[in-house]
Scaffold this motif. Structure first.
Motif, PDB file in Angstrom:
ATOM      1  N   GLU A  38       0.900  -1.273  -0.010  1.00  0.00           N
ATOM      2  CA  GLU A  38       0.073   0.085  -0.205  1.00  0.00           C
ATOM      3  C   GLU A  38       0.912   1.209  -0.230  1.00  0.00           C
ATOM      4  O   GLU A  38       0.427   2.160  -0.565  1.00  0.00           O
ATOM      5  N   TYR A  39       1.979   1.355   0.776  1.00  0.00           N
ATOM      6  CA  TYR A  39       2.888   2.318   0.700  1.00  0.00           C
ATOM      7  C   TYR A  39       3.449   2.584  -0.606  1.00  0.00           C
ATOM      8  O   TYR A  39       3.316   3.650  -1.223  1.00  0.00           O
ATOM      9  N   PHE A  40       3.836   1.645  -1.238  1.00  0.00           N
ATOM     10  CA  PHE A  40       4.474   1.519  -2.365  1.00  0.00           C
ATOM     11  C   PHE A  40       3.516   2.161  -3.778  1.00  0.00           C
ATOM     12  O   PHE A  40       3.661   2.661  -4.657  1.00  0.00           O
ATOM     13  N   GLY A  44       3.943   6.894  -5.914  1.00  0.00           N
ATOM     14  CA  GLY A  44       3.940   7.832  -6.985  1.00  0.00           C
ATOM     15  C   GLY A  44       2.959   9.114  -6.723  1.00  0.00           C
ATOM     16  O   GLY A  44       4.244  10.234  -7.249  1.00  0.00           O
ATOM     17  N   PRO A  45       2.354   9.456  -5.973  1.00  0.00           N
ATOM     18  CA  PRO A  45       1.839  10.762  -5.525  1.00  0.00           C
ATOM     19  C   PRO A  45       2.943  11.542  -4.965  1.00  0.00           C
ATOM     20  O   PRO A  45       2.992  12.861  -4.876  1.00  0.00           O
ATOM     21  N   MET A  46       3.524  10.860  -3.977  1.00  0.00           N
ATOM     22  CA  MET A  46       4.721  11.462  -3.170  1.00  0.00           C
ATOM     23  C   MET A  46       6.000  11.892  -3.839  1.00  0.00           C
ATOM     24  O   MET A  46       6.557  13.161  -3.982  1.00  0.00           O
ATOM     25  N   PRO A  52       4.776   0.529  -9.447  1.00  0.00           N
ATOM     26  CA  PRO A  52       4.051  -0.707  -9.589  1.00  0.00           C
ATOM     27  C   PRO A  52       4.607  -1.992  -9.105  1.00  0.00           C
ATOM     28  O   PRO A  52       5.917  -2.196  -9.479  1.00  0.00           O
ATOM     29  N   ILE A  53       4.050  -2.867  -8.137  1.00  0.00           N
ATOM     30  CA  ILE A  53       4.725  -3.997  -7.826  1.00  0.00           C
ATOM     31  C   ILE A  53       4.630  -4.941  -8.711  1.00  0.00           C
ATOM     32  O   ILE A  53       3.615  -5.735  -8.943  1.00  0.00           O
ATOM     33  N   THR A  54       5.856  -5.558  -9.324  1.00  0.00           N
ATOM     34  CA  THR A  54       5.872  -6.371 -10.376  1.00  0.00           C
ATOM     35  C   THR A  54       5.392  -7.999  -9.832  1.00  0.00           C
ATOM     36  O   THR A  54       4.602  -8.715 -10.675  1.00  0.00           O
ATOM     37  N   PHE A 253      13.417  -7.814  -4.708  1.00  0.00           N
ATOM     38  CA  PHE A 253      12.226  -8.652  -4.857  1.00  0.00           C
ATOM     39  C   PHE A 253      11.444  -8.881  -3.579  1.00  0.00           C
ATOM     40  O   PHE A 253      11.963  -9.151  -2.778  1.00  0.00           O
ATOM     41  N   PRO A 254      10.001  -8.956  -3.764  1.00  0.00           N
ATOM     42  CA  PRO A 254       8.927  -8.586  -4.956  1.00  0.00           C
ATOM     43  C   PRO A 254       8.947  -7.331  -5.078  1.00  0.00           C
ATOM     44  O   PRO A 254       7.946  -7.040  -6.075  1.00  0.00           O
ATOM     45  N   ASN A 255       9.293  -6.291  -4.460  1.00  0.00           N
ATOM     46  CA  ASN A 255       8.844  -4.995  -4.393  1.00  0.00           C
ATOM     47  C   ASN A 255       9.281  -3.921  -5.594  1.00  0.00           C
ATOM     48  O   ASN A 255      10.003  -2.801  -5.278  1.00  0.00           O
TER      49      ASN A 255
END
Length: 291
Positions: A38-40, A44-46, A52-54, A253-255
């Protein structure tokens, strides 16, 4: 096996290693990982850059993917953002490593009463690597509650992967200054600087040259994604090559907002040669952890 897995294994075969050792992969309790994702999703807005989490997949599938990639050793990088989390994260990390072959048992800590006790317990019960995240935890690595913790880890010779650079967003205690102060007191600490210290690459390479147990992990560095935000200075490539025995493969990985293969191709295109690649992608990690 997927085309991607075939390509990762072909990379390993091409440079002449039996597989990969990745010191910076994230496995966490499901509810914690959900919060991280959710943080990642909100990064984008920050930052103005979407993330995007692949590999937003079930845990079993993520483990299977690393095995398909030929990753022989990996970690479950866990980290607390407040007091009272670290000890139960360490219990989870111990259970995860016990049931997942290839995972180096991972633990963490936070500046709080009792930190030395639970870190000592983790060390004595077989932890292979620790994670400290100064940006998310928003704490001073030189806090008095941690001095005996760092000393214990330095004495035990256990690596501590530490997010201490100021990317992707600076924190109050990120940057080379706090870590330089810490290393002055604990010069034998096996500090692994996550993300090559992005964006303060040169400053953290200075620390690696000054302290022989300091290492750097490649996590997200040199990729197209990171080069847009924090390009590695090309004038430092020669020094990076000379530090080859102290650079470790990391992926996040995975983030990650791209495929796993891209991190490897990004290292290869630095042009530092197959010997450097073999050390970074396999040899240095295998030697450090006795794999």
């Amino acid at each position: 096996m997927s085309d991607e897995a075939d390509a990762v294994r072909e990379f390993a075969a091409r440079i002449g290693v039996p597989g990969l050792v990745d010191v910076h992969t994230h496995f966490m309790p499901e509810r914690v990982l959900t919060k991280v994702w959710e943080y990642f999703d909100a990064v984008g807005p920050m930052t103005g850059v979407a993330w995007p989490i692949t590999y937003r997949l079930e845990e079993d599938r993520r483990i299977a993917l690393l095995r398909e990639f030929g990753v022989l050793g990996f970690t479950s990088m866990i980290y607390p953002h407040k007091p009272g989390m670290a000890e139960w994260l360490n219990r989870w990390g111990a259970e995860f490593a016990a049931r997942v072959e290839g995972c180096l048992r991972t633990a963490t800590f936070y500046p709080e009463p009792g930190a030395e006790t639970y870190v000592r317990e983790a060390v004595e019960s077989g932890t292979r690597i620790f994670k400290a995240h100064l940006q998310v935890g928003a704490y001073d690595p030189n806090a008095s509650e941690l001095d005996r913790v760092w000393g214990l880890l330095a004495e035990a010779g256990i690596p501590v992967v530490t997010h201490c650079g100021s990317g992707p967003m600076p924190g109050k205690f990120t940057g080379p200054g706090p870590m330089g102060e810490l290393l002055e007191r604990h010069p034998r600490l096996r500090l692994v600087v996550a993300h090559m210290g992005m964006p303060e690459y040169a400053d953290f390479m200075d620390l690696a040259e000054r302290y022989p147990e300091v290492r750097l992990d490649t996590t997200m560095a040199f990729t197209d994604f990171s080069e847009r935000m924090a390009p590695f200075p090309t004038e430092e490539l020669g020094r990076l090559g000379q530090l080859g025995e102290r650079v470790l493969l990391g992926s996040d990985f995975p983030n990650i907002p791209y495929g796993y293969l891209h991190q490897l191709e990004s290292l290869e295109r630095l042009g530092l040669g197959d010997e450097w690649l073999r050390a970074v992608c396999y040899g240095n990690g295998a030697r450090l952890f006795g794999l």
